[in-house]
Design an enzyme around this catalytic site. Structure first.
Site, PDB file in Angstrom:
ATOM      1  N   LYS A   1       0.832  -1.202   0.000  1.00  0.00           N
ATOM      2  CA  LYS A   1       0.000   0.000   0.000  1.00  0.00           C
ATOM      3  C   LYS A   1       0.874   1.263   0.000  1.00  0.00           C
ATOM      4  O   LYS A   1       0.495   2.286  -0.576  1.00  0.00           O
ATOM      5  CB  LYS A   1      -0.921   0.010   1.224  1.00  0.00           C
ATOM      6  CG  LYS A   1      -2.047  -1.026   1.168  1.00  0.00           C
ATOM      7  CD  LYS A   1      -3.009  -0.832   2.343  1.00  0.00           C
ATOM      8  CE  LYS A   1      -3.776  -2.073   2.745  1.00  0.00           C
ATOM      9  NZ  LYS A   1      -4.863  -2.467   1.879  1.00  0.00           N
TER      10      LYS A   1
ATOM     11  N   GLU B   1      -2.383   7.108   8.195  1.00  0.00           N
ATOM     12  CA  GLU B   1      -3.272   7.924   7.371  1.00  0.00           C
ATOM     13  C   GLU B   1      -4.201   8.730   8.248  1.00  0.00           C
ATOM     14  O   GLU B   1      -4.556   8.297   9.337  1.00  0.00           O
ATOM     15  CB  GLU B   1      -4.178   7.005   6.527  1.00  0.00           C
ATOM     16  CG  GLU B   1      -3.690   6.713   5.163  1.00  0.00           C
ATOM     17  CD  GLU B   1      -4.649   5.789   4.424  1.00  0.00           C
ATOM     18  OE1 GLU B   1      -4.216   5.210   3.438  1.00  0.00           O
ATOM     19  OE2 GLU B   1      -5.821   5.636   4.821  1.00  0.00           O
TER      20      GLU B   1
ATOM     21  N   HIS C   1     -14.313  -3.394   8.651  1.00  0.00           N
ATOM     22  CA  HIS C   1     -13.618  -2.902   7.454  1.00  0.00           C
ATOM     23  C   HIS C   1     -13.763  -3.851   6.281  1.00  0.00           C
ATOM     24  O   HIS C   1     -12.929  -3.881   5.382  1.00  0.00           O
ATOM     25  CB  HIS C   1     -12.130  -2.662   7.723  1.00  0.00           C
ATOM     26  CG  HIS C   1     -11.883  -1.673   8.823  1.00  0.00           C
ATOM     27  ND1 HIS C   1     -12.335  -0.377   8.784  1.00  0.00           N
ATOM     28  CD2 HIS C   1     -11.246  -1.809  10.009  1.00  0.00           C
ATOM     29  CE1 HIS C   1     -11.974   0.241   9.876  1.00  0.00           C
ATOM     30  NE2 HIS C   1     -11.325  -0.601  10.648  1.00  0.00           N
TER      31      HIS C   1
ATOM     32  N   ARG D   1      -6.878  -7.762  -9.329  1.00  0.00           N
ATOM     33  CA  ARG D   1      -7.577  -9.036  -9.566  1.00  0.00           C
ATOM     34  C   ARG D   1      -9.039  -8.737  -9.817  1.00  0.00           C
ATOM     35  O   ARG D   1      -9.472  -7.602  -9.748  1.00  0.00           O
ATOM     36  CB  ARG D   1      -7.461  -9.897  -8.305  1.00  0.00           C
ATOM     37  CG  ARG D   1      -8.023  -9.136  -7.084  1.00  0.00           C
ATOM     38  CD  ARG D   1      -8.035  -9.949  -5.815  1.00  0.00           C
ATOM     39  NE  ARG D   1      -8.136  -9.118  -4.629  1.00  0.00           N
ATOM     40  CZ  ARG D   1      -9.267  -8.692  -4.085  1.00  0.00           C
ATOM     41  NH1 ARG D   1     -10.425  -8.985  -4.640  1.00  0.00           N
ATOM     42  NH2 ARG D   1      -9.250  -7.939  -2.998  1.00  0.00           N
TER      43      ARG D   1
HETATM   44  P1  ADP Z   1      -7.957  -3.750   2.698  1.00  0.00           P
HETATM   45  O1  ADP Z   1      -6.693  -4.045   1.965  1.00  0.00           O
HETATM   46  O2  ADP Z   1      -8.081  -4.528   3.934  1.00  0.00           O
HETATM   47  O3  ADP Z   1      -9.139  -3.809   1.781  1.00  0.00           O
HETATM   48  P2  ADP Z   1      -8.242  -0.857   2.579  1.00  0.00           P
HETATM   49  O4  ADP Z   1      -7.103   0.078   2.612  1.00  0.00           O
HETATM   50  O5  ADP Z   1      -8.880  -1.083   1.269  1.00  0.00           O
HETATM   51  O6  ADP Z   1      -7.773  -2.241   3.201  1.00  0.00           O
HETATM   52  O7  ADP Z   1      -9.322  -0.361   3.626  1.00  0.00           O
HETATM   53  C1  ADP Z   1     -10.416  -1.163   3.971  1.00  0.00           C
HETATM   54  C2  ADP Z   1     -11.529  -0.308   4.563  1.00  0.00           C
HETATM   55  O8  ADP Z   1     -11.077   0.425   5.715  1.00  0.00           O
HETATM   56  C3  ADP Z   1     -12.072   0.759   3.657  1.00  0.00           C
HETATM   57  O9  ADP Z   1     -13.049   0.247   2.778  1.00  0.00           O
HETATM   58  C4  ADP Z   1     -12.642   1.763   4.640  1.00  0.00           C
HETATM   59  O10 ADP Z   1     -13.885   1.352   5.126  1.00  0.00           O
HETATM   60  C5  ADP Z   1     -11.669   1.719   5.774  1.00  0.00           C
HETATM   61  N1  ADP Z   1     -10.627   2.758   5.625  1.00  0.00           N
HETATM   62  C6  ADP Z   1      -9.465   2.627   4.969  1.00  0.00           C
HETATM   63  N2  ADP Z   1      -8.746   3.767   5.015  1.00  0.00           N
HETATM   64  C7  ADP Z   1      -9.481   4.660   5.715  1.00  0.00           C
HETATM   65  C8  ADP Z   1      -9.283   6.031   6.132  1.00  0.00           C
HETATM   66  N3  ADP Z   1      -8.179   6.668   5.847  1.00  0.00           N
HETATM   67  N4  ADP Z   1     -10.257   6.618   6.847  1.00  0.00           N
HETATM   68  C9  ADP Z   1     -11.376   5.946   7.174  1.00  0.00           C
HETATM   69  N5  ADP Z   1     -11.610   4.672   6.826  1.00  0.00           N
HETATM   70  C10 ADP Z   1     -10.682   4.016   6.104  1.00  0.00           C
HETATM   71  P1  ADP Z   2     -12.865  -7.536  -2.357  1.00  0.00           P
HETATM   72  O1  ADP Z   2     -11.823  -6.500  -2.091  1.00  0.00           O
HETATM   73  O2  ADP Z   2     -12.701  -8.271  -3.652  1.00  0.00           O
HETATM   74  O3  ADP Z   2     -14.230  -7.029  -2.164  1.00  0.00           O
HETATM   75  P2  ADP Z   2     -12.717  -8.420   0.321  1.00  0.00           P
HETATM   76  O4  ADP Z   2     -12.140  -7.108   0.670  1.00  0.00           O
HETATM   77  O5  ADP Z   2     -14.035  -8.802   0.842  1.00  0.00           O
HETATM   78  O6  ADP Z   2     -12.658  -8.655  -1.272  1.00  0.00           O
HETATM   79  O7  ADP Z   2     -11.764  -9.566   0.726  1.00  0.00           O
HETATM   80  C1  ADP Z   2     -10.447  -9.271   0.886  1.00  0.00           C
HETATM   81  C2  ADP Z   2      -9.662 -10.485   0.661  1.00  0.00           C
HETATM   82  O8  ADP Z   2     -10.188 -11.586   1.419  1.00  0.00           O
HETATM   83  C3  ADP Z   2      -9.731 -10.902  -0.752  1.00  0.00           C
HETATM   84  O9  ADP Z   2      -8.775 -10.240  -1.505  1.00  0.00           O
HETATM   85  C4  ADP Z   2      -9.365 -12.306  -0.573  1.00  0.00           C
HETATM   86  O10 ADP Z   2      -7.976 -12.363  -0.388  1.00  0.00           O
HETATM   87  C5  ADP Z   2      -9.986 -12.750   0.709  1.00  0.00           C
HETATM   88  N1  ADP Z   2     -11.236 -13.466   0.454  1.00  0.00           N
HETATM   89  C6  ADP Z   2     -12.484 -13.003   0.543  1.00  0.00           C
HETATM   90  N2  ADP Z   2     -13.365 -13.946   0.238  1.00  0.00           N
HETATM   91  C7  ADP Z   2     -12.665 -15.063  -0.050  1.00  0.00           C
HETATM   92  C8  ADP Z   2     -13.020 -16.388  -0.454  1.00  0.00           C
HETATM   93  N3  ADP Z   2     -14.295 -16.765  -0.640  1.00  0.00           N
HETATM   94  N4  ADP Z   2     -12.040 -17.269  -0.676  1.00  0.00           N
HETATM   95  C9  ADP Z   2     -10.765 -16.898  -0.505  1.00  0.00           C
HETATM   96  N5  ADP Z   2     -10.384 -15.673  -0.132  1.00  0.00           N
HETATM   97  C10 ADP Z   2     -11.310 -14.757   0.083  1.00  0.00           C
HETATM   98 MG    MG Z   3      -9.472  -2.689   0.153  1.00  0.00          MG
END
Ligand code: ADP
Ligand code: ADP
Ligand code: MG
Length: 661
Positions: free
Chosen positions: A116, A200, A235, A292
């Site tokens: 990230k 952040e 989250h 992906r």
């Molecule tokens: P992941 O790799 O687990 O998907 P993300 O960086 O996409 O992590 O963040 C997952 C979720 O966490 C976001 O969809 C949001 O709900 C929350 N989130 C992430 N960054 C922030 C932020 N800076 N402020 C508030 N909520 C956040």
């Molecule tokens: P996305 O970002 O595609 O909405 P999520 O944030 O819900 O997916 O899930 C984050 C991660 O959790 C995915 O990238 C994957 O690595 C794992 N994951 C979620 N559902 C599954 C599943 N059914 N089988 C394997 N891994 C999963």
């Molecule tokens: Mg995410």
């Protein structure tokens, strides 16, 4: 185009990829772990190859075994699905080395977006807006705290290698920073093998809005518009929809342009998602890129009329994107609900177990709109602790959001699961909730509306009690439509009554069923209503209660009744007076019939040792079967009736000498 592909995944996504492959005339090869030998994806694909033990690290995550399976099967390409090896740079490289096409982006793009922090540095250069924060290499705790103090609290700590909502900590005060940092680092190290974090600004009431992009090897890159995934718990996404409510065309173009710039910055190829966090005023910041296919891709498919897996296959085979930007438009509105084996009442903790009963709504394609179910399981399958506890995805499309919502509510009401705890009922409340219906979305929606989303348990409605009681009337439909007319265990000319005590979270409720000449009557308190036209066919129960036609499904597991009625799942416990009849009489070792009936099975013989709770005999009374269990350990001394005998109320059925033999 490929003739054969291997799908390096399981569950719904493996089935979903195989479905497109089949439609395109491409053979599909499944891989499976020992735990999945009978899984749906194994039979759904054209071939299947075992790749190791249940633990993902020894099967679905084992690069060598997956590659070997692909070589063995003669597949030309590998689709990684999502999760598992889908964002694993080494896997993409291993495919290439083995002469297999990785259906995804180049390994270099996965690497670039894998961290990230590194991704943010790249985006900064590409002039994509970032959340204020620190994403550099300096991991000194004092330095990081200084950064957090400068950014201003609350801040969010994130594992740079994180994913799936793991490895995040919200810090609200400088004094809490050090502890939060070490706990975040620990989780990051355990989950991702990398303890580095970034800091952040933590946005309050943000929305999660992401852009689906697609690029080919000929330099084309398009945006398939946005998805709103704001409704989350821990989250992690629960509901996703497209388009995002309230999105203006101008903002959509700005976000699409930023996403395409992000993809171009890493020479992206294939399906990808650029996730943004947006303020209520619409300002947005880059969060991360998922390299992906995303879990929620079906909502995009529905509004754009595309099959993104087909796009992935075509792009991986070197073809041009099937549609360019000017050919892409949005039609209607789509919503996805993730059906999880989890317990919303217990902090959404995952739940496991056998899907003893699984009834899904019908998938339908309307002229305008659809109900789609992407599932990887069938009734009887087990949700194991080894993998993600998702049961299915329910996706609906309507001409607008209101229609999609109504369709979702209807489809959820028809989604019935007995076995592990699920979030189905919770999703139903969420969909119907005022903030969701009004599209007042942000990532804190569930937490903020906790009280209304988790209402106090309700007393069982009469209809539910009636359905449960009626389900006990075994094979009820006779030629005359009067099930009790043929009943042998009750007296034709007198009223016959029987009490049922049902307990639920709201307490114990008692009803009486009485057989009268004209009908079966249900009595509850002062209320008396006739029950007519009873029909019980497996789980489906129908009855006319006082002129009202009731329909439901009742699934019985020992003394627990699962009643599905009017979109609700009621779990109720029946305290069977016959089964418990002997309990008070244990000392005397006598077991008596609390009501008249017929002996239909003897399960023990005289002289036999029985343990407390052992089934002794089965009695039928009022067309219902009851097992009489041993009230304590003992020896059966005498059986007083034979199969087929009628017994009167109070008759002693057998005698038991209590205690050690
Ligand atoms: P992941 O790799 O687990 O998907 P993300 O960086 O996409 O992590 O963040 C997952 C979720 O966490 C976001 O969809 C949001 O709900 C929350 N989130 C992430 N960054 C922030 C932020 N800076 N402020 C508030 N909520 C956040
Ligand atoms: P996305 O970002 O595609 O909405 P999520 O944030 O819900 O997916 O899930 C984050 C991660 O959790 C995915 O990238 C994957 O690595 C794992 N994951 C979620 N559902 C599954 C599943 N059914 N089988 C394997 N891994 C999963
Ligand atoms: Mg995410």
């Amino acid at each position: 185009m490929f003739k054969k592909i291997l799908i390096a995944n399981r569950g719904e996504i493996a089935c979903r990829v195989a479905a497109t492959a089949r439609r395109m005339g491409i053979q599909s090869v499944a891989v499976y772990s020992d735990a999945d030998a009978h899984a749906r994806h194994v039979t759904f694909c054209d071939e299947a190859i075992a790749i190791g033990p249940a633990a993902a690290s020894e099967s679905y995550l084992n690069i060598d075994r997956v590659i070997a399976a692909a070589k063995q099967s003669g597949a030309e390409a590998i689709h990684p699905g999502y999760g598992f090896l889908s964002e694993n740079e080494a896997f993409a490289a291993a495919c290439e080395k083995a002469g297999l096409v990785f259906i995804g982006p180049p390994a270099s793009a996965i690497r670039a977006m894998g961290s990230k922090s590194a991704a943010k540095s790249l985006m900064e250069k590409a002039q994509v807006p970032l959340v204020p924060g620190y994403h550099g290499d300096n991991q000194d705790p004092v330095f990081l705290q200084g950064q957090a103090d400068q950014i201003g609290y609350p801040v969010l700590l994130k594992a740079t290698a994180g994913g799936g909502g793991k490895g995040m900590r919200i810090v609200t005060r400088s004094e809490d920073f050090a502890d939060a940092l070490s706990s975040c680092q620990r989780e990051a190290k355990n989950s991702f093998g990398d303890e580095r974090v970034l800091v952040e600004k933590y946005l309050t009431r943000p929305r999660h809005i992401e852009i689906q992009i697609f690029a080919d090897t000929q330099g084309n890159c398009v945006s398939l518009f946005e998805r709103d995934c704001s409704v989350q718990r821990r989250h992690q996404k629960v509901l996703e929809e497209a388009p995002a409510p309230g999105m203006s065309e101008e903002r959509r173009q700005a976000m699409s342009a930023a996403a395409v710039a992000a993809a171009k910055a890493v020479a992206y190829v294939g399906a990808g998602t650029v996730e943004f966090i947006a303020n209520q005023d619409g300002s947005f910041y880059f969060m991360e890129m998922n390299t992906r296919l995303q879990v929620e891709h079906p909502v995009t498919e529905m509004i754009t009329g595309t099959d993104l897996v087909e796009w992935q296959l075509r792009v991986a085979a070197g073809e041009r994107l099937p549609q360019l930007q000017h050919e892409l438009t949005i039609t209607g509105h789509a919503i996805e609900a993730r059906i999880y084996a989890e317990n919303p009442e217990k902090g959404f903790l995952p739940s496991t177990g056998r899907l003893d009963y699984l009834h899904m709504p019908q998938a339908v394609q309307f002229t305008q709109g659809a109900v789609r179910i992407d599932a990887g399981v069938t009734q009887g399958d087990v949700i194991s602790p080894f993998y993600d506890p998702m049961i299915a995805k329910l996706i609906v499309h309507g001409k607008d959001r209101a229609e999609a919502l109504a369709r979702m509510a209807q489809a959820l009401a028809a989604f019935q699961v007995v076995g592990p705890a699920t979030n189905v009922a919770f999703l139903g409340r969420l969909i119907a909730s005022e903030p969701f219906a009004a599209a007042d979305l942000d990532t804190g929606l569930i937490e903020r509306h906790h009280d209304s989303l988790f209402p106090q348990p309700q007393t069982l409605p009469l209809a539910v009690l009636a359905l449960a009681a009626v389900s006990l009337v075994r094979s009820a439909t006779s030629a005359t439509g009067e099930p009790w007319a043929q009943l042998s265990g009750w007296r034709m000319n007198s009223t016959y009554q029987r009490s049922f005590a049902f307990s639920s979270e709201a307490g114990v409720q008692t009803i009486q069923l009485s057989y009268r000449r004209d009908a079966l009557w249900l009595e509850a308190g002062d209320l008396q209503v006739p029950l007519k036209d009873i029909s019980v066919s497996q789980a489906a129960v129908q009855v006319r209660m006082d002129g009202l036609q009731l329909q439901g499904h009742v699934v019985r597991q020992q003394d627990t009744f699962h009643v599905f009625h009017a979109g609700h799942h009621w779990q109720i416990l029946w305290r069977d007076p016959i089964a418990h009849a002997g309990e008070g009489e244990a000392d005397e070792g006598r077991l008596t019939a609390p009501m008249p009936g017929k002996i239909i099975a003897l399960l023990v013989s005289a002289g036999e040792r029985v343990a407390r709770g052992a089934p002794l005999l089965i009695m039928e009374a009022m067309k219902m079967e009851h097992t009489i269990n041993a009230p304590s350990d003992g020896t059966v001394s005498e059986l007083l009736y034979a199969v087929g005998d009628q017994v009167d109320e109070g008759a002693q059925l057998l005698s038991l000498s209590v205690g050690e033999a």
